[in-house]
Enzyme design. Sequence first.
Site, PDB file in Angstrom:
ATOM      1  N   CYS A 287      -1.663 -25.349  39.729  1.00 49.65           N
ATOM      2  CA  CYS A 287      -2.490 -25.436  40.940  1.00 49.65           C
ATOM      3  C   CYS A 287      -1.641 -25.805  42.152  1.00 49.65           C
ATOM      4  O   CYS A 287      -1.854 -25.305  43.262  1.00 49.65           O
ATOM      5  CB  CYS A 287      -3.598 -26.470  40.770  1.00 49.65           C
ATOM      6  SG  CYS A 287      -4.725 -26.093  39.428  1.00 49.65           S
TER       7      CYS A 287
HETATM    8  C1  BEZ Z   1      -2.227 -26.400  36.083  1.00 49.39           C
HETATM    9  O1  BEZ Z   1      -2.676 -26.205  37.219  1.00 49.39           O
HETATM   10  O2  BEZ Z   1      -1.036 -26.536  35.909  1.00 49.39           O
HETATM   11  C2  BEZ Z   1      -3.136 -26.421  34.910  1.00 49.39           C
HETATM   12  C3  BEZ Z   1      -4.426 -26.884  35.048  1.00 49.39           C
HETATM   13  C4  BEZ Z   1      -5.243 -26.944  33.933  1.00 49.39           C
HETATM   14  C5  BEZ Z   1      -4.767 -26.512  32.709  1.00 49.39           C
HETATM   15  C6  BEZ Z   1      -3.489 -26.005  32.583  1.00 49.39           C
HETATM   16  C7  BEZ Z   1      -2.657 -25.963  33.701  1.00 49.39           C
END
Ligand code: BEZ
Length: 211
Positions: free
Chosen positions: A45
Amino acid sequence: MSLRLGDSAPNFTADSTAGKINFHEYLGDSWGILFSHPADYTPVCTTELGAAAKLKDEFDKRNVKMLALSVDGLESHKSWINDINETQHTTVNFPIIADEDRKVSGLYDMIHPNSNENFTVRSVFIIGNDKKIKLIITYPASTGRNFDELLRVIDSLQLTANYSVATPANWKHGEDVVIAPAIKNEDIPAKFPKGHKEIKPYLRTTPQPNL
Ligand code: BEZ
């Protein structure tokens, strides 16, 4: 009931990093891109919001307002933005909705409980300036989105909205486009003065009309 292409984009009011937002008022006469991410302070994210922020000028050029969302709270969003700005070498320049009560994610069906009960998946909604939903894509939490691809789709959608054309597989800005099947051959010269090729009676191409 879940949303489908051509449906009106539901309106909502929500708290965001830019204050309270009424979605339809925020969009005004612009197009919009509403995208959810699973959670603050997560690696994928963080890179996504940085990538989106770096492309703000490109979204502006296409008259598209950006709006992100997660179910984390406002204070979390605000301090996470500092990390995004620092690590992605940019400035987050669009609002992020704090959807703690899941009102917006429920309205837009962004929580897929068999994937994760608590977090939004990576949903993307592109909304036309008529407030209709033009595109829906859902990515899993583990895959960061390609924002260049989203710009490419917006280019295609806006060409279709303004000219009677569609875009072929793997089309990129500047390449020939496909003339809509509804256009009669006799109407082509007036509508597409740059010329056209008829590969098959149902497969007719023309140079991109807005260049
Ligand atoms: C991420 O944004 O890195 C992420 C968020 C939830 C699950 C897996 C990765």
